[in-house]
Design a protein around this motif. Structure first.
Motif, short mmCIF file in Angstrom:
data_model
loop_
_atom_site.label_atom_id
_atom_site.label_comp_id
_atom_site.label_asym_id
_atom_site.label_seq_id
_atom_site.Cartn_x
_atom_site.Cartn_y
_atom_site.Cartn_z
N UNK A 1 0.78 -1.37 -0.16
CA UNK A 1 -0.01 0.01 -0.09
C UNK A 1 0.90 1.32 0.02
N UNK A 2 1.96 1.34 0.78
CA UNK A 2 2.74 2.56 0.82
C UNK A 2 3.45 2.79 -0.39
N UNK A 3 3.86 1.59 -1.04
CA UNK A 3 4.57 1.70 -2.18
C UNK A 3 3.72 1.98 -3.61
N UNK A 4 2.22 1.63 -3.53
CA UNK A 4 1.22 1.97 -4.20
C UNK A 4 1.18 3.45 -4.49
N UNK A 5 0.83 4.07 -3.08
CA UNK A 5 0.76 5.49 -2.89
C UNK A 5 1.72 6.28 -3.47
N UNK A 6 3.02 5.87 -3.23
CA UNK A 6 4.38 6.56 -3.61
C UNK A 6 4.55 6.58 -5.36
N UNK A 7 4.01 5.40 -5.67
CA UNK A 7 4.11 5.10 -7.34
C UNK A 7 2.99 5.93 -7.79
N UNK A 8 1.81 6.19 -7.30
CA UNK A 8 0.75 7.01 -7.72
C UNK A 8 1.23 8.49 -7.73
N UNK A 9 1.73 8.71 -6.67
CA UNK A 9 2.20 10.15 -6.67
C UNK A 9 3.28 10.55 -7.48
N UNK A 10 4.20 9.63 -7.98
CA UNK A 10 5.18 9.47 -8.90
C UNK A 10 4.42 9.85 -10.30
N UNK A 11 3.78 8.72 -10.43
CA UNK A 11 2.76 8.92 -11.89
C UNK A 11 2.11 10.13 -11.91
N UNK A 12 1.53 10.67 -10.87
CA UNK A 12 0.93 11.88 -11.36
C UNK A 12 1.79 12.98 -11.31
#
Length: 140
Positions: A62-73
């Motif tokens: 979950x933490x990695x997913x949120x960081x990746x989502x932020x990076x993607x955005x």
């Protein structure tokens, strides 16, 4: 470990795609997070029972997913965001089929939870690399 669960154990190695892609494109923060997912996933799926190992795996993902989502955005790579939505849908479908004891369907959708975000992450790594190197003509 029974055969159904051993299949899911082996699917956690799909994360190697994200690790090597991030390493190749020199995106070390995302590589580190993928490595953490790899380690916690192997640790959980080698003997998948509810408990601390599962909780650590879920928190790490979950933490990695949120960081990746932020990076993607941050890099305007919206395909990753869409893939996470599809992956979350697959996760809920997997759990739904698991409750109905439909092991093959449950395993298939959980396999997609591993596969789709890792393919999309590898594409995102290329996208980030292209932006960082001012190669704006060749985005995925």
């Amino acid at each position: 470990m029974n055969n159904d669960l051993s299949f899911l154990f082996y699917t956690c190695f799909i994360t190697l795609l994200s690790i090597f892609s991030a390493l190749y494109y020199k995106i070390y923060d995302l590589m580190f997070l993928s490595m953490m997912i790899q380690l916690t996933s192997i640790n959980y799926w080698r003997r998948p029972v509810k408990g601390m190992r599962r909780n650590i795996d879920i928190i790490t993902v979950n933490l990695s997913t949120f960081y990746n989502l932020w990076t993607a955005y941050s890099y305007s790579y919206y395909n990753f965001i869409y893939t996470v939505i599809i992956g979350a849908t697959c996760y809920f479908l997997s759990n739904s089929y698991k409750k109905k004891s439909e092991v093959i369907k449950s395993s298939f959708f959980h396999f997609l939870v591993h596969l789709l975000p890792n393919i999309s992450a590898a594409r995102m790594h290329y996208h980030i690399f292209s932006i960082r190197n001012n190669n704006t003509s060749d985005y995925l």
